[in-house]
Design an enzyme around this catalytic site. Sequence first.
Site, PDB file in Angstrom:
ATOM      1  CE  LYS A 124     -10.417  -3.243  27.914  1.00  0.00           C
ATOM      2  NZ  LYS A 124      -8.965  -3.240  27.620  1.00  0.00           N
ATOM      3  CB  SER A 166      -8.194  -0.032  25.574  1.00  0.00           C
ATOM      4  OG  SER A 166      -7.789  -1.322  26.012  1.00  0.00           O
ATOM      5  CB  SER A 186      -4.864  -1.592  27.294  1.00  0.00           C
ATOM      6  OG  SER A 186      -4.749  -0.999  26.026  1.00  0.00           O
TER       7      SER A 186
END
Length: 492
Positions: A79, A154, A178
């Site tokens: 990420k 997210s 998330s």
Amino acid sequence: MTDLHRLSIREMAEGLKSAQFSSRELTQHYLNRIAKIDDRVNSYITVTAEQALAQADAADAVFKTGNATALTGVPIAHKDIFCTHGIKTTAGSKMLNNFVSPYDATVVAKGKTAGLVTLGKVNMDEFAMGSTSENPFFGATKNPWNLEHVPGGSSGGSAAVVAADLAPFATGTDTGGSIRQPASFCGLTGLKPTYGRVSRFGMIAYASSMDQGGPMARSAEDCAYLMNVMAGHDEKDSTSINKEVDDYVANLNGTAVKGLRIGIPKQYFNVQGLDADVKARVEESLKKLEDMGATLVEIDLSMSEAYVPTYYLIAPAEASSNLSRFDGVRYGYRCENPTDILDLYKRSRSEGFGAEVQRRILIGTYALSAGYYDAYYVKAQKVRRLIQQDFLKAFENVDVIAAPSAPTTAYKIGANLSPTEMYLGDIYTLAVNLAGLPAINAPVGFDANSLPVGLQLIGNYWSESQLLSIVHQYQQNTDWHTKRAAIAEENA
């Protein structure tokens, strides 16, 4: 070797160790898939092809020395909130579009030590604030199961790369759901560890008292392999807990489902907005666990109505503080031709941050301001303690707590949910972060539109092994985690 992406992490590791294929071949296979498929998914912000092949060659050399680890040569995606030395780290924001990190986050460094090969950095909601990964600067990431839908957020890019088989597993972060919500939306397994279990050093902060990194993969077994790398004490992170780490892979069958007491919060299954298909699939998965020997116990989590307002006071307040460092002075985006220092601050921040990040900064600044600090922020922290106590009381009678991971399946891209609608979509995940507990999402079926549904299991502190073990055994008796979206079945 056109089907390497269909292997589990264990099968990849065994294939590399027995020289059925090399790390370079495996890495190139994924790079070919990314080149062919990712323009439709938009999961990667940065693909590090040259570096990945160099790491793969280094891994192949290590195999010849006999010093390989369990994951040497296996590719991974990170990420884009984890700092990576010499590689652009954006946190999904225009604000950091020109930031190249001078160091590695601990999670990234541990991955390198374990011999993992970094394919690149993946898309996300800006600064991890959001639930859709419709990024205002890098564009929307698509859900591999239906490209007209969001992958969640997210960590939407992390979910999408795995669901599209553009990486075998990925790191994610979870501040209010998330990891679990995008894992649910994309039919994956995703673990949010206990706060303090995974180092936050080098992980760009959103809400420091709740941010936590974790693994995202197809199965609990795959997640366990990555948790063995990610977990552990880090002196560079003052919130990291110095506590012995389990061997998560070795413990995959360590928890007996027979006799397990699963708490069913009566408030969670009567929430307005809970989709009928989601409720049905979750109840079917619980029936399956019951058939495997678990006992379902109704419990009362009386603080459930406080989750959303408490979280959306504390998290924005911490974000307001954390993001004050992005001012156009030392690094990051700077507006052109400022007239004075105030103009520099105002325009750099208003031009560099997207609408949702600005909204949360404003909410948080208001909650922390003189005259409102005691009325809002301090009160929210007191309620947070009550939420934690609510869970601890429940764990006196049950081993884990079950819930949907999200009240719906994946939204359509451009659905333009109001902030309130988007925040209410986190109703099942927020409390876990407020209390610092571990929780896991497991895929348990599909809705009428063939979009994945996820079951969430919440554990007591430090029970990551237990959660992975329960889901692993569920996955030995079901095949939802083996289902693949059509785009994942394409050969590069």
